[in-house]
Write a protein that holds these residues in place. Structure first.
Motif, PDB file in Angstrom:
ATOM      1  N   THR A 224      21.694  18.548  62.601  1.00 58.08           N
ATOM      2  CA  THR A 224      22.646  19.131  63.495  1.00 58.08           C
ATOM      3  C   THR A 224      23.589  19.913  62.974  1.00 58.08           C
ATOM      4  N   ASP A 225      23.775  20.035  61.754  1.00 55.10           N
ATOM      5  CA  ASP A 225      24.921  20.987  60.878  1.00 55.10           C
ATOM      6  C   ASP A 225      24.637  22.215  61.099  1.00 55.10           C
ATOM      7  N   SER A 226      25.803  23.085  60.558  1.00 54.38           N
ATOM      8  CA  SER A 226      25.277  24.566  60.776  1.00 54.38           C
ATOM      9  C   SER A 226      24.334  25.150  59.906  1.00 54.38           C
ATOM     10  N   LYS A 227      24.172  24.504  58.919  1.00 54.79           N
ATOM     11  CA  LYS A 227      22.877  25.249  57.909  1.00 54.79           C
ATOM     12  C   LYS A 227      21.696  24.899  58.665  1.00 54.79           C
TER      13      LYS A 227
END
Length: 350
Positions: free
Chosen positions: A244-247
């Motif tokens: 769920t991180d930006s990457k």
């Protein structure tokens, strides 16, 4: 004994020449749009495939083919070294055509991405007497057969019409077409139309429709660096997109756009896909007894529909080599599930 030794020497020399003839430093991989294969688009665009190719001193050209079956046909004809396809199609097209092929990457299995859809009807039993549009003799055909069996029907109760996946959405919008069997993202597009109902899907036969990257076995054996580069790139992409991180969000957004949907739409497709984000999870299925049983069922379906070739005497005419054993003719193996490179990824040896 001298004559025998001479024959062995000639044989070994011939094998070496054959391997050397297949040795190369440039390869072509084809893929078609499907939720589980969009990572190849992302890996190509972001230079991840290029990075791993550079690591092993090779070139890998990643090419999108808009028609799924055509992509497999081109692979079978030798125009590509590797191609994305399902377990059944790998058996019935390249393997049945005599092209020895290896499932290099077991990427996922469909867990709802493949579906039977009816117009104005809500039960699978309502399909009786209807004309069903699907990619004939593909996993869609297999799904239909498995579904019909659950409601006491058979293919004799419907009329199957072969339809390209490229045309599936547009033809369902016509008044004449009332039922289709297809896969995502086409399923999502069709279900967005009015008066449509999903009446059976692959979540009801979990683990049977498996999505793979298949490589020509002779090419792979002569060029292990190709296997290492492709598997290394794949699991780097898997690590980037899972989370769920930006990457991860950026990666999935790019994949969504490449498949002509948005992030929410792509994540919905992923929710009905059992992705193997790690080599450990892929190896668990690859080495399982369940895979052996699945391929036995697939081979039997394929034989019943004449997909193993006109001269095939039975469902075991083509050998399928798996860690759990070989189904079919061990002297004529043309389809292999080889865990070697996924195991290397698990062990950090790439």
């Amino acid at each position: 004994m001298k004559y025998f030794a001479k024959k062995v020497t000639v044989l070994l020399f011939s094998l070496v020449l054959s391997a050397n003839a297949l040795a190369a430093d440039s390869f072509k991989v084809c893929w078609s749009i499907y939720v589980g294969w969009m990572p190849w688009s992302y890996g190509d665009q972001e230079g991840i495939v290029q990075k791993w190719a550079d690591k092993y001193g090779i070139e890998i050209d990643v090419v999108q083919i808009n028609d799924y079956v055509e992509s497999i046909n081109q692979y079978t004809a030798g125009q590509f070294d590797a191609c994305t396809m399902t377990n059944m199609d790998a058996l019935t097209i390249p393997a049945a055509g005599g092209v020895d092929s290896t499932a290099l990457i077991v990427g996922d299995f469909s867990n709802g991405n493949d579906a039977v859809i009816l117009k104005d009807k809500s039960s699978l039993s309502d399909i009786k007497g209807q004309t069903v549009n699907l990619v004939e003799l593909s996993v869609s055909h297999y799904l239909l057969a498995r579904g019909l069996d659950t409601v006491g029907l058979s293919e004799a109760d419907v009329n199957v019409v072969n339809t390209s996946d490229a045309d599936m959405v547009s033809i369902f919008g016509t008044s004449d077409v009332t039922s289709v069997v297809t896969w995502n993202p086409l399923v999502s597009e069709i279900l967005a139309m009015p008066n449509t109902n999903k009446v059976f899907d692959s979540s009801q036969i979990p683990g049977e429709i498996i999505d793979l990257l298949v490589v020509n076995t002779d090419t792979l054996n002569a060029n292990p660096k190709l296997g290492k580069a492709l598997v290394g790139a794949w699991y780097e992409i898997m690590g980037l997109m899972n989370g769920t991180d930006s990457k991860a969000i950026d990666a999935r957004t790019a994949m969504a756009e490449a498949s002509e949907t948005d992030l929410a739409g792509y994540d919905t497709q992923l929710a009905s896909t059992k992705m193997f984000y790690t080599p450990e999870s892929a190896l668990e299925l690859t080495k399982s007894e369940a895979l052996f049983n699945t391929m036995k069922n697939v081979a039997e379906f394929s034989f019943d529909h004449g997909l193993l070739g006109d001269g095939a005497p039975d469902a075991g005419a083509i050998g399928i080599e798996m860690p759990a054993g070989t189904y079919g003719d061990a002297n004529y193996v043309k389809f292999r599930f080889d865990p070697t490179y996924m195991q290397m990824a698990k062990d950090g040896q790439l």
